[in-house]
Design a protein around this motif. Structure first.
Motif, PDB file in Angstrom:
ATOM      1  N   LEU A  58     -11.621 -74.491  -3.549  1.00  0.00           N
ATOM      2  CA  LEU A  58     -12.105 -74.770  -4.902  1.00  0.00           C
ATOM      3  C   LEU A  58     -13.070 -73.701  -5.375  1.00  0.00           C
ATOM      4  CD1 LEU A  58     -12.915 -78.562  -4.410  1.00  0.00           C
ATOM      5  CD2 LEU A  58     -10.939 -77.606  -5.626  1.00  0.00           C
ATOM      6  N   GLU A  59     -13.071 -73.489  -6.693  1.00  0.00           N
ATOM      7  CA  GLU A  59     -14.106 -72.674  -7.337  1.00  0.00           C
ATOM      8  C   GLU A  59     -15.193 -73.642  -7.797  1.00  0.00           C
ATOM      9  OE1 GLU A  59     -14.511 -69.465  -7.880  1.00  0.00           O
ATOM     10  OE2 GLU A  59     -12.612 -68.717  -7.101  1.00  0.00           O
ATOM     11  N   VAL A  60     -16.373 -73.543  -7.202  1.00  0.00           N
ATOM     12  CA  VAL A  60     -17.443 -74.505  -7.487  1.00  0.00           C
ATOM     13  C   VAL A  60     -18.627 -73.774  -8.121  1.00  0.00           C
ATOM     14  CG1 VAL A  60     -19.036 -76.198  -6.477  1.00  0.00           C
ATOM     15  CG2 VAL A  60     -16.752 -75.898  -5.482  1.00  0.00           C
ATOM     16  N   LEU A  61     -19.126 -74.303  -9.222  1.00  0.00           N
ATOM     17  CA  LEU A  61     -20.350 -73.775  -9.837  1.00  0.00           C
ATOM     18  C   LEU A  61     -21.472 -74.778  -9.595  1.00  0.00           C
ATOM     19  CD1 LEU A  61     -21.877 -71.811 -11.848  1.00  0.00           C
ATOM     20  CD2 LEU A  61     -21.272 -73.478 -13.626  1.00  0.00           C
ATOM     21  N   VAL A  62     -22.609 -74.295  -9.092  1.00  0.00           N
ATOM     22  CA  VAL A  62     -23.784 -75.155  -8.983  1.00  0.00           C
ATOM     23  C   VAL A  62     -24.807 -74.626  -9.983  1.00  0.00           C
ATOM     24  CG1 VAL A  62     -25.460 -76.209  -7.439  1.00  0.00           C
ATOM     25  CG2 VAL A  62     -23.261 -75.446  -6.532  1.00  0.00           C
TER      26      VAL A  62
END
Ligand SMILES: C[S@@+](CC[C@H](N)C(=O)[O-])C[C@H]1O[C@@H](n2cnc3c(N)ncnc32)[C@H](O)[C@@H]1O
Length: 413
Positions: A58-62
């Motif tokens: 997954l491409e995850v942005l925090v």
């Protein structure tokens, strides 16, 4: 300089001098999957994508990662690429230290306000932002910016302050303002001493029962001396999401918001609340419980095509797979003979959210393994009953388990 810029500067200054949460050095329990962080896709993938096969990449942005959240997510899911942004250099430095210590090649950091996240020129499967949006001078602009980088079938995991559960906190904030309490070590230590002496029936005590923010200087500064914050009741939350082109998909822990779970389900009003549209039910439960200090939930784009939830009333419900919800356990000690066990989600903050099991329900529960469909669970359970009646019984049981945050439902793999 505009007012907006000043407020944002004050927020950054707070987190520069007091990075939140208190920095951690040891992430071994997260790496070894003994502990999770709220919303981690490693544990809650099917909450976001109930009809998709689990995938790591997954491409995850925090967004507003603080000191350790992004590193914890990255270490739990080595196949994911985690991008973390924050405005606090010192918080990012804490995350960088963890990145180096654990050689987290899948974690990248940017000093960037989330209002400008579009500058990354990327989109994400999952956007995580907890404890951040309510501190922005313009939370609607921040939410729109996050929506702008979310894939059409992606999901957001958000947490913002709740209105009613924070009444006691607002009282202490006002108390601090009247006394001119400042965010320095001397004033914080005095405030800590006062907070420790609060009587048990002070409205702010709900906060101490739900975390340790009033018992350490970093948490205290964040909770009581913040230069910029707002909060949301349920109707405002829905309005805010709708204006940004987002739908509320589900609560992270949904049992507290439902009239079918815990003590509200035993009251004369349970059936009446259940006739209301879902957002009205949630609003009623927020008022009835009175202790929701935050709202943690999943939001999706309002043009999402991928299904957001599993409907146990739809055709083919027997092929739905109940998956264990992280943090659940079965207690079997000291129960009356007609109760075969009591299910508890250890992350629930409300002590009434227990699910007692009859003998037949326990047999169904024990036949679950996270991969079996409801039909397979029924067949493996050994429950001897009329097949049609048993199927209905099982459907209602798994519906109750899903409401109670004991299982997530998935299908289609
Ligand atoms: C309460 S902390 C939460 C940290 C983290 N999300 C967690 O749950 O552990 C809020 C974080 O948001 C960051 N922040 C505040 N305003 C921001 C903005 N406009 N853009 C990005 N980050 C921001 C702060 O620097 C701080 O690290």
């Amino acid at each position: 300089m505009s007012t907006t810029t000043t407020a944002a500067d004050h927020v950054r200054e707070l987190y520069e001098s007091r990075p939140y949460p208190s920095p951690e050095r040891d992430l071994d329990v997260y790496r070894d999957l003994q502990r999770t962080v709220d919303g981690s896709p490693r544990f809650f993938f099917h909450m976001y994508w109930p009809t998709a096969a689990y995938r790591e990449d997954l491409e995850v942005l925090v967004a507003g990662c603080g000191t350790s959240q992004a590193a914890k997510l990255a270490i739990q899911q080595p196949g994911a690429r985690v991008t973390a942004i924050d405005v606090s250099t010192s918080s990012l430095q804490c995350t960088e230290t963890l990145r180096e210590r654990y050689a987290l090649e899948n974690l990248e950091l940017h000093e960037l306000p989330l209002e400008r996240v579009g500058e990354l020129d990327r989109t994400f499967d999952l956007v995580v932002s907890t404890g951040v949006l309510h501190h922005l001078p313009d939370p609607a602009a921040g939410l729109s910016a996050l929506r702008g980088v979310l894939d059409r079938d992606g999901a957001m995991f958000l947490m913002v302050y709740g209105r009613h559960g924070r009444a006691g906190i607002r009282m202490l904030q006002e108390y601090g303002r009247r006394l001119g309490i400042r965010c320095d070590d001397a004033d914080l230590s005095g405030l800590l001493a006062v907070a420790a002496e609060l009587p048990d029936d002070h409205p702010a005590r709900v906060f101490t029962a739900r975390g340790n923010d009033l018992s350490n200087p970093t948490g205290l500064a964040d909770a009581l001396l913040h230069p910029q914050e707002c909060d949301y009741d349920v109707p405002e939350l829905f309005e805010w999401l709708g204006s940004a082109g987002l739908d509320h998909a589900r609560w992270f822990h949904q049992a507290p918001y439902l009239p079918f779970c815990g003590w509200p389900s035993t009251t004369p009003h349970a059936a009446r609340i259940a006739t209301l549209p879902a957002p009205e039910q949630y609003a009623a439960l927020e008022l009835l419980r009175g202790t929701m200090i935050t709202h943690a939930f999943v939001a999706t784009r309002d043009d999402r095509v991928a299904p957001r939830a599993i409907d146990l009333d739809a055709e083919g419900w027997e092929s739905v797979v109940p998956v264990f919800f992280n943090g659940c356990r079965v207690d079997q000690e000291g129960l009356p003979p007609e109760i075969a066990g009591v299910l508890r989600n250890t992350a629930h903050l409300e002590p009434d959210l227990l699910v007692p099991l009859t003998v037949e329900q326990a047999m169904l529960y024990n036949a679950m393994d996270g991969t079996r469909t409801i039909a397979e669970i029924i067949a493996a359970s050994g429950v001897d009953a009329d097949p049609v009646a048993l199927a209905q019984f099982a459907r209602e049981f798994f519906r109750q388990l899903a409401w109670s945050d004991q299982v997530m439902l998935r299908r289609g793999m």
